[in-house]
Design an enzyme around this catalytic site. Sequence first.
Site, PDB file in Angstrom:
ATOM      1  N   HIS A 120      33.239 -17.363  12.449  1.00 29.97           N
ATOM      2  CA  HIS A 120      31.831 -17.677  12.742  1.00 29.97           C
ATOM      3  C   HIS A 120      31.573 -17.854  14.246  1.00 29.97           C
ATOM      4  O   HIS A 120      30.415 -17.923  14.663  1.00 29.97           O
ATOM      5  CB  HIS A 120      31.394 -18.946  12.002  1.00 29.97           C
ATOM      6  CG  HIS A 120      31.510 -18.844  10.511  1.00 29.97           C
ATOM      7  ND1 HIS A 120      30.937 -17.818   9.793  1.00 29.97           N
ATOM      8  CD2 HIS A 120      32.152 -19.628   9.607  1.00 29.97           C
ATOM      9  CE1 HIS A 120      31.224 -17.979   8.504  1.00 29.97           C
ATOM     10  NE2 HIS A 120      31.959 -19.065   8.367  1.00 29.97           N
TER      11      HIS A 120
HETATM   12 ZN   LIG Z   1      35.055 -19.552   4.802  1.00 31.19          ZN
END
Ligand SMILES: [Zn+2]
Length: 299
Positions: A120
Amino acid sequence: MLTIAHHPAYDAGFPPDHRFPMRKYSALMDVLARDGVLERARLITPSMPDADVLSAAHDTAYVAQVFAAAIDPAIEKMIGFPVTRAVADRALLATSGTVMAAEAALTHGLALNTAGGSHHARRAHGAGFCTLNDVAIAARHLIATGRASSVLIVDCDVHQGDGTAEMLGDLEAVFTLSLHGAGNYPPVKERSSLDVALPDGADDATYLAALEAALDAALQRFRPDFVFYNAGVDVHADDRLGRLALSDDGIAARDTHVLSRFVRMGVPLCGVIGGGYSRDIDALAARHALLFRAALGLA
Ligand SMILES: [Zn+2]
């Protein structure tokens, strides 16, 4: 021979009730030692990475913040915890572990990191428990140093690899495949080269069929000379954040399928452990160990 990258500082020592299960990195090594995996593998210890290697993927100013363990509080909020010295060091060493494992895979075919898969993290900031995007950094490094020219990223963590898609989307030499839960974080998905979104509650059979089809489709469009595999175990039915319904057997079958496919093709592969958020640390560590067992059987 299977190469495993590990550093004791991967475990930054969060309290046991913290919502990020930091202790899993130590617990995984305990499982690998107990099961005899370590004695049959080559263990390497990462050192601190070069800032230049990180800055080729992330913004230079953000990289400087991570090295200084002095991250903008607004970014720490997106990451989800304060980036103390220990947390910054673990992010740096885990990144180095993925880079070093990738280099070992070029020589030995198959290598794993006992951390990594921080997918992320974006070019300019961390997010979603991820400080540095180790796989995006390592992929750019292999390409920049001429050691790979077509890199496939197979991301099977239950969350979409949004940061990886953002950081590598401009590179024709990289193909990003993300197999993830449609209803899970991040709320707004990025565009990978190929996204496969699975419904809540998807079971072993549904998942494995989707995985095989996705790999077939990716390999029709792209011929990799290197593969990164994010083997996140947050696809498990008992995961606190997962929303899918895979069993331990399903995860083992998934890992074996991905690894054996590229071993058969003779394409070097670097595996990272990705996410996994069960409160039962022993069960969680055993789940992450499935990747290492699968790799040991193939190396
Ligand atoms: Zn994850």
